[in-house]
Enzyme design. Structure first.
Site, mmCIF file in Angstrom:
data_model
loop_
_atom_site.group_PDB
_atom_site.id
_atom_site.type_symbol
_atom_site.label_atom_id
_atom_site.label_comp_id
_atom_site.label_asym_id
_atom_site.label_seq_id
_atom_site.Cartn_x
_atom_site.Cartn_y
_atom_site.Cartn_z
ATOM 1 N N GLY A 7 4.024 0.010 -1.498
ATOM 2 C CA GLY A 7 3.950 -0.557 -2.838
ATOM 3 C C GLY A 7 5.241 -0.394 -3.604
ATOM 4 O O GLY A 7 5.713 -1.314 -4.272
ATOM 5 N N ILE A 13 0.813 -1.199 0.000
ATOM 6 C CA ILE A 13 0.000 0.000 0.000
ATOM 7 C C ILE A 13 0.854 1.259 0.000
ATOM 8 O O ILE A 13 1.781 1.394 0.797
ATOM 9 C CB ILE A 13 -0.931 0.002 1.226
ATOM 10 C CG1 ILE A 13 -1.864 -1.222 1.166
ATOM 11 C CG2 ILE A 13 -1.744 1.287 1.318
ATOM 12 C CD1 ILE A 13 -2.661 -1.445 2.415
ATOM 13 N N CYS A 14 0.546 2.201 -0.929
ATOM 14 C CA CYS A 14 1.185 3.508 -0.962
ATOM 15 C C CYS A 14 2.709 3.355 -1.068
ATOM 16 O O CYS A 14 3.205 2.681 -1.951
ATOM 17 C CB CYS A 14 0.754 4.319 0.262
ATOM 18 S SG CYS A 14 1.157 6.064 0.191
ATOM 19 N N GLN A 15 3.465 3.961 -0.187
ATOM 20 C CA GLN A 15 4.929 3.858 -0.211
ATOM 21 C C GLN A 15 5.376 2.410 -0.083
ATOM 22 O O GLN A 15 6.393 2.005 -0.652
ATOM 23 C CB GLN A 15 5.518 4.690 0.921
ATOM 24 C CG GLN A 15 7.049 4.677 0.966
ATOM 25 C CD GLN A 15 7.572 5.187 2.289
ATOM 26 O OE1 GLN A 15 6.892 5.103 3.322
ATOM 27 N NE2 GLN A 15 8.767 5.730 2.281
ATOM 28 N N GLU A 74 -2.737 1.754 -4.142
ATOM 29 C CA GLU A 74 -2.525 3.189 -4.030
ATOM 30 C C GLU A 74 -3.880 3.849 -3.775
ATOM 31 O O GLU A 74 -4.631 4.116 -4.691
ATOM 32 C CB GLU A 74 -1.899 3.726 -5.322
ATOM 33 C CG GLU A 74 -0.672 2.975 -5.793
ATOM 34 C CD GLU A 74 0.513 3.192 -4.891
ATOM 35 O OE1 GLU A 74 0.378 3.858 -3.859
ATOM 36 O OE2 GLU A 74 1.583 2.683 -5.209
#
Length: 277
Positions: free
Chosen positions: A104, A100-102, A125
């Site tokens: 990822g 998830i997000c960073q 994201e």
């Protein structure tokens, strides 16, 4: 547990219906608790109800002694250590990663460097808050609960990801090994938010075209960066989609009761792929 980093294990009270455990890697700049804020709107709860065995990385809060830890330490150190622990616990050679997000971005690096250990699930994201009344207190606490980043890892991330854009250009090197996106040949589900102002679609929709996998899918949801965790509409799409996607690619073992625990044999850390530079 290693240094400030902890690996959380969520066990379902029912049967474990999928053989392969799901390992969730969240961003370092926010708390992973967003995935399990309250009953009825918990991504973790949805996964457990579907028979998934869920692990989640808690990055903790870095202190001054962590300031020299770099990006390599986090990818080839903490993430790899957690993966090895999960694989040994279950006596498996591979797991599923939901990033998830960073998290990822770091998990793309990890999957490219250690493709033999993953079935890579996605770059989640995500997404934007809608229900402020019911979730106000929880959201306020979560929003302002933003851990610091180790200085060296922060410099690496800004310089290499934002300024030089090394990852998508296939020019990133970690621990002496090239992060070759063509090494990602496992199935990939790439999910991102259409109205995400932090990680816009233009920063997400190039991933599947750069990797080596033939089993890959993009899914753009009509939401922003964190709405997936608090929007009931998005949760009806997000969780079930991931569960269906995992189930279609699982080996479909006989159901295992949640209380059953296997003693996994000790396994040696896998060597880097032969074609890594």
């Amino acid at each position: 547990e290693e240094d400030r980093v902890k690996l959380k294990h969520y066990r379902s009270r029912g049967e474990r219906l999928l053989k392969t455990p799901l390992f969730i890697v969240y961003a370092q700049v926010n708390r992973e608790t967003m995935l399990d804020l309250q009953p009825g709107r918990s991504v973790v709860e949805t996964f457990l109800a579907a028979g998934l065995d869920v692990y989640m990385l808690d990055w903790g809060y870095p202190t001054r002694k962590d300031r020299f830890l770099n990006l390599d330490d986090h990818v080839n150190g903490y993430i790899d250590g957690a993966v090895d622990f999960i694989l040994e616990e279950h006596g498996l050679d591979q797991l599923n990663i939901m990033a998830i997000c960073q998290g990822g971005t770091m998990s793309v690096m990890y999957a490219a460097l250690h493709p033999e250990k993953v079935k890579y699930v996605g770059l989640m994201e995500n997404i934007h808050s809608k229900d402020f009344v019911e979730n106000f207190v929880r959201m306020e606490r979560w929003i302002f609960d933003s851990p610091d980043l180790p200085g060296e890892a922060f410099r690496d991330f800004i310089q290499w990801m934002f300024i030089e854009n090394r990852l998508i250009k296939n020019e990133l090197v970690l621990g002496g090994n090239k992060v070759d996106l063509k090494n990602i040949t496992m199935p990939v589900l790439n999910i991102y938010g259409k109205f995400d102002h932090l990680v816009p679609p233009a920063a997400c929709d190039q991933t599947t075209s750069k990797i080596g996998s033939t089993d890959k899918e993009d899914l753009c949801l009509d939401t922003g960066h964190i709405g997936i965790y608090v929007s009931s509409k998005t949760q009806r799409q997000f969780g079930p989609k991931i569960i269906r996607w995992l189930t279609e690619r699982d080996e479909s073992p006989e159901p295992v009761h949640a209380e059953t625990k296997k003693t996994a044999p000790k396994k040696k850390k896998a060597a880097p792929a032969a074609d890594e530079e």
